[in-house]
Design a protein around this motif. Structure first.
Motif, PDB file in Angstrom:
ATOM      1  N   UNK A 120       0.819  -1.208   0.000  1.00  0.00           N
ATOM      2  CA  UNK A 120       0.000   0.000   0.000  1.00  0.00           C
ATOM      3  C   UNK A 120       0.850   1.254   0.000  1.00  0.00           C
ATOM      4  N   UNK A 121       1.947   1.249   0.792  1.00  0.00           N
ATOM      5  CA  UNK A 121       2.859   2.404   0.800  1.00  0.00           C
ATOM      6  C   UNK A 121       3.550   2.553  -0.542  1.00  0.00           C
ATOM      7  N   UNK A 126       3.922   5.486  -5.626  1.00  0.00           N
ATOM      8  CA  UNK A 126       3.753   5.547  -7.086  1.00  0.00           C
ATOM      9  C   UNK A 126       2.723   6.604  -7.475  1.00  0.00           C
ATOM     10  N   UNK A 127       1.814   6.883  -6.572  1.00  0.00           N
ATOM     11  CA  UNK A 127       0.761   7.859  -6.861  1.00  0.00           C
ATOM     12  C   UNK A 127       1.218   9.304  -6.640  1.00  0.00           C
ATOM     13  N   UNK A 128       2.462   9.486  -6.237  1.00  0.00           N
ATOM     14  CA  UNK A 128       2.958  10.826  -5.917  1.00  0.00           C
ATOM     15  C   UNK A 128       2.786  11.817  -7.072  1.00  0.00           C
ATOM     16  N   UNK A 134      -6.866  12.855  -6.360  1.00  0.00           N
ATOM     17  CA  UNK A 134      -6.827  11.592  -7.104  1.00  0.00           C
ATOM     18  C   UNK A 134      -6.152  10.498  -6.281  1.00  0.00           C
ATOM     19  N   UNK A 135      -5.072  10.857  -5.580  1.00  0.00           N
ATOM     20  CA  UNK A 135      -4.386   9.887  -4.722  1.00  0.00           C
ATOM     21  C   UNK A 135      -5.326   9.368  -3.640  1.00  0.00           C
ATOM     22  N   UNK A 136      -6.059  10.279  -3.030  1.00  0.00           N
ATOM     23  CA  UNK A 136      -6.960   9.867  -1.959  1.00  0.00           C
ATOM     24  C   UNK A 136      -8.110   9.013  -2.490  1.00  0.00           C
ATOM     25  N   UNK A 137      -8.598   9.330  -3.674  1.00  0.00           N
ATOM     26  CA  UNK A 137      -9.666   8.529  -4.279  1.00  0.00           C
ATOM     27  C   UNK A 137      -9.187   7.102  -4.508  1.00  0.00           C
ATOM     28  N   UNK A 138      -8.002   6.940  -5.091  1.00  0.00           N
ATOM     29  CA  UNK A 138      -7.464   5.603  -5.349  1.00  0.00           C
ATOM     30  C   UNK A 138      -7.262   4.858  -4.038  1.00  0.00           C
ATOM     31  N   UNK A 173      -1.781   5.378 -13.517  1.00  0.00           N
ATOM     32  CA  UNK A 173      -0.964   4.409 -12.773  1.00  0.00           C
ATOM     33  C   UNK A 173      -0.598   3.208 -13.650  1.00  0.00           C
ATOM     34  N   UNK A 174      -1.533   2.763 -14.481  1.00  0.00           N
ATOM     35  CA  UNK A 174      -1.221   1.657 -15.402  1.00  0.00           C
ATOM     36  C   UNK A 174      -0.133   2.092 -16.375  1.00  0.00           C
TER      37      UNK A 174
END
Length: 177
Positions: A120-121, A126-128, A134-138, A173-174
Motif C-alpha cells: 500500500x505504501x 507511485x501515486x505521488x 486523485x491519490x486519496x480517491x485511489x 498508474x497503469x
C-alpha cells in the motif's frame, strides 16, 4: 460505612460506538500505516482519530454515510493536522510529553501491520505524481475498499467526481507500470 459504588449503565450509544470501534479499528490503523513507517505515530494517530470520533459521536448520522467513511474522514483531518504540526516543528515537544510508550507486544503488532501495508505504501509512493485528490480517491476505493459513494462522503465531493478521478488515476498508474 461505605456506600457501594455502581458503575453507570452502559448506554445503547456506547455499545454502538464500541461495535464501530471493533469493526473499524484495523481499517483506521491500516490507513495510518500506509502513511508512516513509525509504529508510535500510527498508534497515536489511530488513537487521536477514535478520541475525536467518540467526542463527536452524537453528531454521527448513518443516513449520511457509513461508519467507515465517517471515521476515515476524521482520520484524514487528524493526519492533515499532524502533518501541519510536524512541518511547523510544534509536534515534537507535545508528542514527547504526552505519549505513552508502547510495549514490546504493541510495537511488534504495529510493525507487523506496517509491514502488511508495504504494498500500500509502494502504491501511495507511485501515486505521488497524481493530484492529491486523485491519490486519496485511489487509496479509499482500491486500498480501503470503499465504494465511490463512500469515498465521496469522506472527501466531500460528488460520487460522479470520484468515479471520473478514479478512472483517470487508474489509467495514469497503469501507464507508469
Amino acid at each position: 460505612m461505605t456506600v457501594p459504588v455502581h458503575p453507570p449503565p452502559v448506554t445503547a450509544a456506547a455499545r454502538t460506538f464500541e461495535a464501530i470501534y471493533q469493526a473499524e479499528f484495523d481499517v483506521v490503523t491500516a490507513y495510518f500505516a500506509r502513511r508512516t513507517a513509525d509504529p508510535q505515530t500510527a498508534a497515536d494517530l489511530t488513537a487521536d482519530t477514535f478520541v475525536a470520533a467518540i467526542t463527536s459521536f452524537a453528531t454521527f448520522d448513518r443516513t449520511k454515510g457509513t461508519a467507515r467513511s465517517w471515521l476515515l474522514g476524521i482520520g484524514r483531518r487528524i493526519f492533515a493536522q499532524h502533518c501541519e504540526a510536524v512541518t511547523r516543528g510544534r509536534d515534537v515537544v507535545v508528542r514527547m510529553n504526552g505519549r505513552r510508550a508502547l510495549s514490546g507486544d504493541e510495537i511488534d503488532d504495529l510493525v507487523g501491520r506496517i509491514d502488511a501495508e508495504r504494498e500500500g505504501r509502494e502504491l501511495v509512493a507511485a501515486m505521488a505524481a497524481l493530484p492529491a485528490l486523485d491519490r486519496e480517491v485511489v487509496e479509499l476505493v482500491d486500498l480501503v475498499g470503499m465504494t465511490p459513494k463512500e469515498a465521496a462522503a469522506v472527501l466531500g465531493v460528488s460520487s460522479g467526481a470520484v468515479r471520473i478521478r478514479l478512472f483517470r488515476a487508474r489509467g495514469k498508474l497503469r501507464g507508469q507500470a
